[in-house]
Design an enzyme around this catalytic site. Sequence first.
Site, mmCIF file in Angstrom:
data_model
loop_
_atom_site.group_PDB
_atom_site.id
_atom_site.type_symbol
_atom_site.label_atom_id
_atom_site.label_comp_id
_atom_site.label_asym_id
_atom_site.label_seq_id
_atom_site.Cartn_x
_atom_site.Cartn_y
_atom_site.Cartn_z
ATOM 1 N N GLY A 12 0.921 -1.250 0.150
ATOM 2 C CA GLY A 12 0.149 0.016 -0.039
ATOM 3 C C GLY A 12 0.665 1.186 0.047
ATOM 4 N N ASP A 63 -2.743 -7.445 -5.140
ATOM 5 C CA ASP A 63 -3.697 -7.708 -4.362
ATOM 6 C C ASP A 63 -3.049 -8.508 -3.016
ATOM 7 O OD1 ASP A 63 -5.917 -8.027 -2.791
ATOM 8 O OD2 ASP A 63 -7.109 -9.087 -4.172
ATOM 9 N N VAL A 64 -2.726 -7.850 -2.091
ATOM 10 C CA VAL A 64 -2.249 -8.369 -0.705
ATOM 11 C C VAL A 64 -3.247 -9.754 -0.343
ATOM 12 C CG1 VAL A 64 -0.703 -6.667 -0.065
ATOM 13 C CG2 VAL A 64 -2.939 -6.858 0.712
ATOM 14 N N ASN A 90 1.345 -2.343 5.359
ATOM 15 C CA ASN A 90 0.572 -1.180 5.396
ATOM 16 C C ASN A 90 -0.740 -1.262 4.638
ATOM 17 O OD1 ASN A 90 0.347 1.974 5.870
ATOM 18 N ND2 ASN A 90 0.334 1.906 3.527
ATOM 19 N N TYR A 155 -12.998 -3.273 11.000
ATOM 20 C CA TYR A 155 -11.602 -2.707 11.065
ATOM 21 C C TYR A 155 -10.835 -2.804 12.251
ATOM 22 C CZ TYR A 155 -8.181 1.031 10.211
ATOM 23 O OH TYR A 155 -6.926 1.454 9.925
ATOM 24 N N LYS A 159 -7.348 -5.013 12.925
ATOM 25 C CA LYS A 159 -6.124 -4.166 13.169
ATOM 26 C C LYS A 159 -5.882 -5.021 14.882
ATOM 27 C CE LYS A 159 -5.206 -1.411 10.071
ATOM 28 N NZ LYS A 159 -4.359 -1.548 9.373
#
Length: 247
Positions: A12, A63-64, A90, A155, A159
């Site tokens: 990213g 594309d991770v 990232n 999200y 994380k």
Amino acid sequence: MSLKGKVAVVTGGTRGIGRAIALELAANGVDVAFCYAKNVEKAKEVESEIKKLGVRALPMQSDVSDFAQSKEMIANAIKELGKIDLLVNNAGITRDKIIMMMSEDDWKSVIDTNLTGVFNCTKAAVVPMMKQRSGSVINITSVSGLVGMAGQTNYSSSKAGIIGFTKALAKEVARRGVRVNAIAPGFIDTEMVQAINQKYLDEMLKLVPLARVGKAEEVAHVVTFLASDQASYITGCVINVDGGMAM
């Protein structure tokens, strides 16, 4: 703080925090491979900026969230730049909604990119690092993974998962000379934060003791430190760059 001669892969790497990290590393003598999802023009801009700093740049569209693409990306970086000393995970996306409105795709896309993407890229990178008995993995998590944010169950979960991943992996690979750490940014002046409703952002900033939005470069400075020999006895840590929000 010179890191001359080292090779980094930044996921990213064309916008916001990722771009700042790529340029900061380049300014410290690091050859930088970086991946991006779609925006070829942005990638060309970052490539040009890196090269102006006198080091090699390698943009890679990938594309991770895809295991095979991530494996190929890391292999290509090693092939073109000779080795990998540093991986900065990232890449991340948001699909913010309260859980009653959150679709299965909203959940899955965020987990697949933010958390599974870290697994995909790290699995590919850590084996060559262990073989050379040196390396550093730096995962960009978030204050959302520490304190949780309403409207961000997907999200915040992704994380928080990165934090657990960081600590577990740090214990696995330490004896092979590989360090694994994480950085938890708060509200940083990026497109993601700029898209937040200003009234809501003003309310959230009341929770930040330093009472301001951070700069992407302030995160990048910490990446440079963690990648350097000055941080050689630091592993399994999460460093907050959040103005004191998650104290």
